[in-house]
Design a protein around this motif. Structure first.
Motif, PDB file in Angstrom:
ATOM      1  N   GLY A 109     -83.958   5.692  35.109  1.00 56.70           N
ATOM      2  CA  GLY A 109     -84.160   7.040  34.602  1.00 56.70           C
ATOM      3  C   GLY A 109     -84.271   8.116  35.667  1.00 56.70           C
ATOM      4  N   ASN A 110     -84.242   7.727  36.926  1.00 53.75           N
ATOM      5  CA  ASN A 110     -84.345   8.706  38.007  1.00 53.75           C
ATOM      6  C   ASN A 110     -83.253   8.507  39.053  1.00 53.75           C
ATOM      7  N   ARG A 151     -85.181   6.069  46.875  1.00 48.91           N
ATOM      8  CA  ARG A 151     -86.196   5.720  47.875  1.00 48.91           C
ATOM      9  C   ARG A 151     -87.355   4.968  47.248  1.00 48.91           C
ATOM     10  N   GLN A 152     -87.624   5.280  46.028  1.00 53.09           N
ATOM     11  CA  GLN A 152     -88.720   4.587  45.352  1.00 53.09           C
ATOM     12  C   GLN A 152     -88.315   3.158  45.057  1.00 53.09           C
ATOM     13  N   TYR A 189     -78.968   1.222  45.440  1.00 54.49           N
ATOM     14  CA  TYR A 189     -80.293   1.763  45.175  1.00 54.49           C
ATOM     15  C   TYR A 189     -80.189   2.837  44.093  1.00 54.49           C
ATOM     16  N   GLY A 190     -79.157   3.672  44.245  1.00 56.54           N
ATOM     17  CA  GLY A 190     -78.959   4.750  43.283  1.00 56.54           C
ATOM     18  C   GLY A 190     -78.699   4.195  41.890  1.00 56.54           C
ATOM     19  N   LEU A 200     -89.963  -1.043  35.771  1.00 54.50           N
ATOM     20  CA  LEU A 200     -88.583  -0.882  35.323  1.00 54.50           C
ATOM     21  C   LEU A 200     -87.615  -1.304  36.422  1.00 54.50           C
ATOM     22  N   ALA A 201     -87.931  -0.912  37.622  1.00 47.84           N
ATOM     23  CA  ALA A 201     -87.072  -1.252  38.763  1.00 47.84           C
ATOM     24  C   ALA A 201     -87.012  -2.765  38.947  1.00 47.84           C
ATOM     25  N   VAL A 202     -88.169  -3.398  38.858  1.00 50.33           N
ATOM     26  CA  VAL A 202     -88.225  -4.851  39.005  1.00 50.33           C
ATOM     27  C   VAL A 202     -87.378  -5.515  37.929  1.00 50.33           C
ATOM     28  N   ALA A 203     -87.548  -5.044  36.694  1.00 45.95           N
ATOM     29  CA  ALA A 203     -86.799  -5.609  35.569  1.00 45.95           C
ATOM     30  C   ALA A 203     -85.300  -5.416  35.783  1.00 45.95           C
TER      31      ALA A 203
END
Length: 103
Positions: free
Chosen positions: A32-33, A38-39, A24-25, A8-11
């Motif tokens: 969703g988080n 940090r992730q 980042y936030g 999801l982050a990559v997308a």
DNA sequence: CTCGTGACTCCCG
DNA sequence: TCGGGAGCCACGA
């Protein structure tokens, strides 16, 4: 899926339009988080398998590059300025102008 | 399993 | 503007 956050982050990061930056936030929230900033960093480090990832368009909540000089700071700044992103004298970016709204 | 670390963020003073 | 403390999650030793 175990890596749903990663995927999801990559997308999400890939969705960041040119000449815009996301925090980042912001990415974490879209995944969703809101607390997983940090992730997101982990994902950026794992971009080895996704070099197409515009990691340089991801900065911290202060609108600044979190990288240290000699660690990619100059590279990121160069890549962003090449896309039209303006930096202030202190190296910060005006999120009001270049911040990605998530669309 | 525990501990340390990290391109983070929020809250207080 | 700056710094300290807390929170949250993943990974490697």
């Amino acid at each position: 899926m175990t890596d749903r956050f990663h995927a999801l982050a990559v997308a999400t990061i890939r969705r960041i339009p040119e000449g815009r930056v996301a925090t980042y936030g912001q990415v974490a929230t879209l995944c969703g988080n809101p607390r997983a900033a940090r992730q997101v960093v982990r994902v950026l480090h794992s971009c080895s398998e996704n070099e197409q990832l515009p990691w340089h368009r991801v900065i911290n909540a202060k609108g600044r590059i979190s990288l240290s000089p000699g660690r990619g700071y100059e590279l990121q700044q160069a890549l962003l300025s090449d896309e039209g992103v303006e930096f202030r004298l202190d190296g910060s970016i005006d999120l009001q102008r270049f911040g990605w709204d998530g669309r």
